[in-house]
Design a protein around this motif. Structure first.
Motif, PDB file in Angstrom:
ATOM      1  N   CYS A   1      -7.449  -4.171   1.186  1.00  0.00           N
ATOM      2  CA  CYS A   1      -6.697  -2.928   1.411  1.00  0.00           C
ATOM      3  C   CYS A   1      -6.317  -2.266   0.089  1.00  0.00           C
ATOM      4  O   CYS A   1      -6.339  -1.038  -0.029  1.00  0.00           O
ATOM      5  CB  CYS A   1      -5.436  -3.215   2.212  1.00  0.00           C
TER       6      CYS A   1
ATOM      7  N   MET B   1       0.828  -1.211   0.000  1.00  0.00           N
ATOM      8  CA  MET B   1       0.000   0.000   0.000  1.00  0.00           C
ATOM      9  C   MET B   1       0.861   1.261   0.000  1.00  0.00           C
ATOM     10  O   MET B   1       0.526   2.265  -0.629  1.00  0.00           O
ATOM     11  CB  MET B   1      -0.921   0.005   1.218  1.00  0.00           C
TER      12      MET B   1
ATOM     13  N   PRO C   1      -0.669  -2.729  16.526  1.00  0.00           N
ATOM     14  CA  PRO C   1      -1.119  -2.256  15.211  1.00  0.00           C
ATOM     15  C   PRO C   1      -2.163  -1.157  15.324  1.00  0.00           C
ATOM     16  O   PRO C   1      -2.968  -1.144  16.249  1.00  0.00           O
ATOM     17  CB  PRO C   1      -1.753  -3.506  14.587  1.00  0.00           C
ATOM     18  N   ASP C   2      -2.129  -0.282  14.377  1.00  0.00           N
ATOM     19  CA  ASP C   2      -3.141   0.758  14.277  1.00  0.00           C
ATOM     20  C   ASP C   2      -4.119   0.360  13.167  1.00  0.00           C
ATOM     21  O   ASP C   2      -3.822  -0.501  12.347  1.00  0.00           O
ATOM     22  CB  ASP C   2      -2.451   2.079  13.952  1.00  0.00           C
ATOM     23  N   SER C   3      -5.263   0.994  13.133  1.00  0.00           N
ATOM     24  CA  SER C   3      -6.253   0.591  12.126  1.00  0.00           C
ATOM     25  C   SER C   3      -6.001   1.305  10.803  1.00  0.00           C
ATOM     26  O   SER C   3      -5.383   2.377  10.742  1.00  0.00           O
ATOM     27  CB  SER C   3      -7.658   0.931  12.611  1.00  0.00           C
ATOM     28  N   LEU C   4      -6.499   0.685   9.749  1.00  0.00           N
ATOM     29  CA  LEU C   4      -6.381   1.250   8.410  1.00  0.00           C
ATOM     30  C   LEU C   4      -7.091   2.597   8.344  1.00  0.00           C
ATOM     31  O   LEU C   4      -6.632   3.524   7.663  1.00  0.00           O
ATOM     32  CB  LEU C   4      -7.006   0.263   7.412  1.00  0.00           C
TER      33      LEU C   4
ATOM     34  N   ARG D   1       3.183   1.300  11.406  1.00  0.00           N
ATOM     35  CA  ARG D   1       1.854   1.651  11.929  1.00  0.00           C
ATOM     36  C   ARG D   1       0.899   0.463  11.923  1.00  0.00           C
ATOM     37  O   ARG D   1       0.178   0.205  12.887  1.00  0.00           O
ATOM     38  CB  ARG D   1       1.216   2.747  11.046  1.00  0.00           C
ATOM     39  N   LEU D   2       0.858  -0.233  10.790  1.00  0.00           N
ATOM     40  CA  LEU D   2      -0.191  -1.249  10.629  1.00  0.00           C
ATOM     41  C   LEU D   2       0.161  -2.582  11.294  1.00  0.00           C
ATOM     42  O   LEU D   2      -0.710  -3.408  11.525  1.00  0.00           O
ATOM     43  CB  LEU D   2      -0.503  -1.469   9.141  1.00  0.00           C
ATOM     44  N   TYR D   3       1.460  -2.802  11.562  1.00  0.00           N
ATOM     45  CA  TYR D   3       1.830  -4.055  12.233  1.00  0.00           C
ATOM     46  C   TYR D   3       2.208  -3.822  13.694  1.00  0.00           C
ATOM     47  O   TYR D   3       1.908  -4.656  14.550  1.00  0.00           O
ATOM     48  CB  TYR D   3       2.945  -4.773  11.468  1.00  0.00           C
ATOM     49  N   GLY D   4       2.869  -2.723  13.990  1.00  0.00           N
ATOM     50  CA  GLY D   4       3.296  -2.468  15.362  1.00  0.00           C
ATOM     51  C   GLY D   4       4.542  -3.274  15.711  1.00  0.00           C
ATOM     52  O   GLY D   4       4.811  -4.334  15.125  1.00  0.00           O
TER      53      GLY D   4
ATOM     54  N   HIS E   1      -7.458   4.844  10.722  1.00  0.00           N
ATOM     55  CA  HIS E   1      -6.599   5.883  11.300  1.00  0.00           C
ATOM     56  C   HIS E   1      -5.500   6.281  10.333  1.00  0.00           C
ATOM     57  O   HIS E   1      -5.139   7.445  10.246  1.00  0.00           O
ATOM     58  CB  HIS E   1      -5.968   5.379  12.605  1.00  0.00           C
ATOM     59  N   LEU E   2      -4.972   5.278   9.662  1.00  0.00           N
ATOM     60  CA  LEU E   2      -3.891   5.549   8.725  1.00  0.00           C
ATOM     61  C   LEU E   2      -4.380   6.482   7.617  1.00  0.00           C
ATOM     62  O   LEU E   2      -3.733   7.490   7.297  1.00  0.00           O
ATOM     63  CB  LEU E   2      -3.380   4.239   8.132  1.00  0.00           C
ATOM     64  N   PHE E   3      -5.522   6.157   7.031  1.00  0.00           N
ATOM     65  CA  PHE E   3      -6.054   7.007   5.956  1.00  0.00           C
ATOM     66  C   PHE E   3      -6.371   8.408   6.485  1.00  0.00           C
ATOM     67  O   PHE E   3      -6.126   9.410   5.808  1.00  0.00           O
ATOM     68  CB  PHE E   3      -7.303   6.374   5.324  1.00  0.00           C
TER      69      PHE E   3
ATOM     70  N   MET F   1      -7.033   1.533  -1.242  1.00  0.00           N
ATOM     71  CA  MET F   1      -5.986   2.479  -1.643  1.00  0.00           C
ATOM     72  C   MET F   1      -6.217   2.981  -3.070  1.00  0.00           C
ATOM     73  O   MET F   1      -5.974   4.149  -3.373  1.00  0.00           O
ATOM     74  CB  MET F   1      -4.603   1.814  -1.495  1.00  0.00           C
TER      75      MET F   1
ATOM     76  N   ASP G   1      -4.803   9.934   8.823  1.00  0.00           N
ATOM     77  CA  ASP G   1      -3.528  10.634   8.973  1.00  0.00           C
ATOM     78  C   ASP G   1      -2.938  11.046   7.627  1.00  0.00           C
ATOM     79  O   ASP G   1      -2.308  12.102   7.523  1.00  0.00           O
ATOM     80  CB  ASP G   1      -2.515   9.740   9.716  1.00  0.00           C
ATOM     81  N   ILE G   2      -3.103  10.209   6.635  1.00  0.00           N
ATOM     82  CA  ILE G   2      -2.602  10.582   5.308  1.00  0.00           C
ATOM     83  C   ILE G   2      -3.303  11.880   4.870  1.00  0.00           C
ATOM     84  O   ILE G   2      -2.670  12.825   4.399  1.00  0.00           O
ATOM     85  CB  ILE G   2      -2.845   9.462   4.278  1.00  0.00           C
TER      86      ILE G   2
END
Lengths: 481, 481
Positions: free
Chosen positions: B9, A90, B50-53, A362-365, B55-57, B13, B59-60
């Motif tokens: 995923c 990604m 791990p953080d969630s997808l 971020r996604l795996y930690g 949250h990642l989006f 994306m 943050d992007i």
């Protein structure tokens, strides 16, 4: 570039790649095509008119995939791994989607600043000394490969010494490393004009498990100084390519300090393991280093390329690699408040590679990444045990990380015969397409390498590969003995 | 790496990136963040869990995109373009999906062979001499950037000369180019240990439209020979970075031939235009060259990075850049029937970059690519006409391709004032976020550069940028005059 066309085509490609991963273990791991195969399948010139997406996908399936060696196959055990992951993939997608060229801060501040942040994160995961982090005089940078990492620090060291000794002293500069050091060092010397006869690849053997002996290093340095030469660069390796040998960083670092030599540590492969507390001791002594490198693209789920380099004195790099053409000047750079990574690397342009590393972390930690490493190491232990149980084979060097070095008929007195036998075994196994392993030579002996590290590898794949190895060994021994 | 997770995923994306392109002209082209902005927004260390997808989006969107300078925006006119396209993006996806490391033929025969095929295709589109194609002693290779291209050929030339003159002759080697040549040449010299005082950046001026004069070159060579130096490398440029100057290849090439100098042609930007018959004459004389480079990632819809380098004598490259570690030896390489691109470049590892170029050529076809180039050149002509109609401005050098060099108040006698005025105009325009232009200096004069070449740019974007320029010019002139 139409957004809706991108959406339509992008979704098709996602499905194509997902389907590929679903069926990846049905492909021969090592491509079985013959040299020149593709030339015969493709036209001699580019098409005048557009071709359809369907034809393209057909061609990928029929013409490209047969020529692919499947690094992501669970049956891939050659060289060292080159990890792909959902997060890494990604990150590559987003990087290609934004398609910025981040040579200077201003050309995309996020690209530079995210790289600084994530290399600090990774540096802390590795418990690197604070001098390597971005808050001080040092910092991290993503290079394409470990070859580029060792090249840029060699150039920084070279120029630092030449500023003192004068530029005509180039012929006197001497580089030190063990004979197990990656060939990238020799190539960096060729590029940087270091005289080949001043490249000391010091001999190692099984008595140190192929690690560089501090005494041998010290003797070499003394002898060179006595001959009027200038020792300037030491490259130590944590996890050599042939056998994962670990050079003793603390002892070597002290010697480097004594003589004022630039000390670089190449942990391209094994660096990833050092995020686990129980393996961190392998880089004890990194405090003494001037620069440290590990490849997140090898064994840390970050798609190729992502080679992380940290340096204590970033100005040394910048002094060697900076250029200031008028057409790139800008307010931000002139204020000196920003990092312009163009001056930390060989090329000018650079991709937004920090995205993928950020997404992986971020996604795996950290905990999952540590488990990921431990799982591979346990699989390698398992393979080591399988080898140990078959008296025809022997594990040749102690397994340290996830690589097992072994050979067939270790006690055979005819070394040429044994070498050929192992060479034939390698080819026999790889020709099946069921597993892909590679080799090295240690003290003149042809050795098979079994490197666990592909993300999809499970115990059953290790067992299956071992079965193939045993079968092919039986066949060879049956016909040749 | 789970195939179904990748699918889920990956689709998200693709939608994210497609949505980005739908709204790309709503972003300020040049990022307006301040140095250090991201450091404040992100945590100090990598997450343990791990953080969630989602949250990642988030943050992007909230943290990364504000720090992006949008090279793909239709309002991007700075430096030179860096093209993205649907086909190029798909090629990047597939390359990241397969994630192979194609250093040797055996590590993915398709990666090496497709690269040979598509560089032959592109070479034929450019009507390069046959010596540059893979059937003979030459061939093409994809480098990351033009910086790496000029570096590897400089090293090949250096070593070729040093094999004759002895390695201590390094200090005598002299490089020639115009003072308009890209800074990558100077950097290559630094890396390769060429003495800075032996780097002749020969003066150009408006009398030749900043092209290198053959007479000036010849005089410099004669003078160096008289002083016991060794001329060894000439770099000519077709489409300089500052003003798209075109060095006269035929005349320069003849001089290079006379003195036995390696002749490299850098057409990083303008090379793409030469796929159109009406612009091909700009590289007439390339027959004399030893190496030729153009960046498909600039203006030929191939995502960064894809710098195409052709060379007539591939052995010269290989002699400089090859290494043969045991652990990479294999049957195919030993038979000498295959190309191992590791020996044509600085790094060992390499991505499967030919996929994206292949997809661009396949999915668009030569005719569409020619139309694409012509459209940008027509838009640049249109901009040139707009500038010419406003008597406060002047076009400074003749427009040749899709770059217009111009300035405000050209007749102003106070050069420092005029330079500051243009500098302020640049900053005023870029601060609006409505357009992004860059600058250069020619003969001491601060010049604005307007480079058309982003895939989404249409006439309305050029008009809008011109309106911003006029408005800001009026404001500056109103307050400062």
């Amino acid at each position: 570039m139409d957004a809706e066309q991108l959406r339509e085509c992008g979704h098709k490609m996602v499905d194509f790649i997902s389907d590929y991963y679903k069926s990846i273990d049905t492909f021969p791991v090592l491509s079985q095509v013959q040299p020149g195969y593709l030339h015969k399948l493709l036209p001699d010139s580019a098409p005048t008119h557009p071709d359809s997406l369907e034809h393209l996908f057909d061609d990928i399936q029929a013409k490209i995939l047969p020529g692919v060696t499947h690094w992501q196959s669970p049956n891939y055990f050659a060289y060292y791994p080159s990890n792909s992951s959902v997060a890494g993939f990604m990150g590559e997608m987003l990087s290609a989607g934004l398609n910025i060229v981040g040579f200077s801060w201003i050309t995309s501040p996020a690209a530079t600043e995210l790289e600084m942040v994530v290399l600090d994160w990774l540096g802390k995961m590795l418990k690197l000394p604070e001098d390597f982090l971005s808050a001080g005089q040092g910092g991290g940078v993503i290079q394409g490969t470990a070859s580029e990492a060792v090249l840029v620090v060699l150039l920084a060291a070279r120029d630092k010494f030449l500023r003192k000794a004068g530029k005509n002293a180039l012929e006197k500069l001497v580089v030190y490393a063990s004979d197990q050091t990656h060939s990238a060092l020799q190539k960096a010397c060729q590029i940087g004009g270091i005289h080949p006869e001043n490249c000391r690849l010091l001999r190692t053997d099984s008595s140190t498990n192929y690690a560089l002996s501090p005494d041998v290093l010290n003797d070499a340095i003394l002898s060179d100084i006595a001959n009027g030469l200038i020792p300037f660069f030491l490259c130590a390796t944590v996890g050599t390519t042939s056998s994962t040998a670990v050079d003793p960083l603390s002892a070597l670092g002290k010697i480097a300090k004594t003589y004022g030599i630039w000390f670089h540590v190449d942990a391209a492969y094994a660096g990833s393991a050092c995020i686990c507390p129980e393996f961190r001791h392998h880089i004890d002594g990194v405090e003494e280093a001037d620069s440290f490198n590990m490849n997140a693209h090898k064994w840390l789920l970050t798609n190729f390329d992502c080679s992380a380099l940290w340096i204590k004195d970033r100005n040394a790099l910048i002094q060697s690699l900076s250029t200031h053409p008028e057409f790139l000047k800008n307010k931000a750079s002139e204020t000196n408040l920003v990092v312009d990574y163009k001056d930390w690397q060989i090329p000018l342009g650079r991709r937004f590679r920090s995205l993928k590393l950020w997404m992986v972390l971020r996604l795996y930690g950290v905990e999952n990444l540590q488990c990921y490493i431990r799982n591979h190491i346990n699989l390698a232990k398992h393979f080591e045990e399988l080898v140990a149980k078959d008296s025809r084979f022997e594990v040749v060097t102690p397994r340290i990380f996830s690589l097992v070095c072994f050979c067939l008929l270790p006690a055979c007195k005819d070394e040429a015969f044994a070498n050929k036998l192992n060479h034939d075994l390698l080819n026999a196994v790889n020709s099946t397409g069921k597993a892909f392993i590679s080799h090295t030579v240690l003290s003149g002996k042809y050795i098979l390498r079994f490197a666990v590290g592909a993300p999809l590898t499970e115990e059953r794949h290790v067992n299956a590969a071992w079965t193939v190895l045993q079968e092919k060994a039986s066949a060879l021994l049956g016909t040749t003995l």
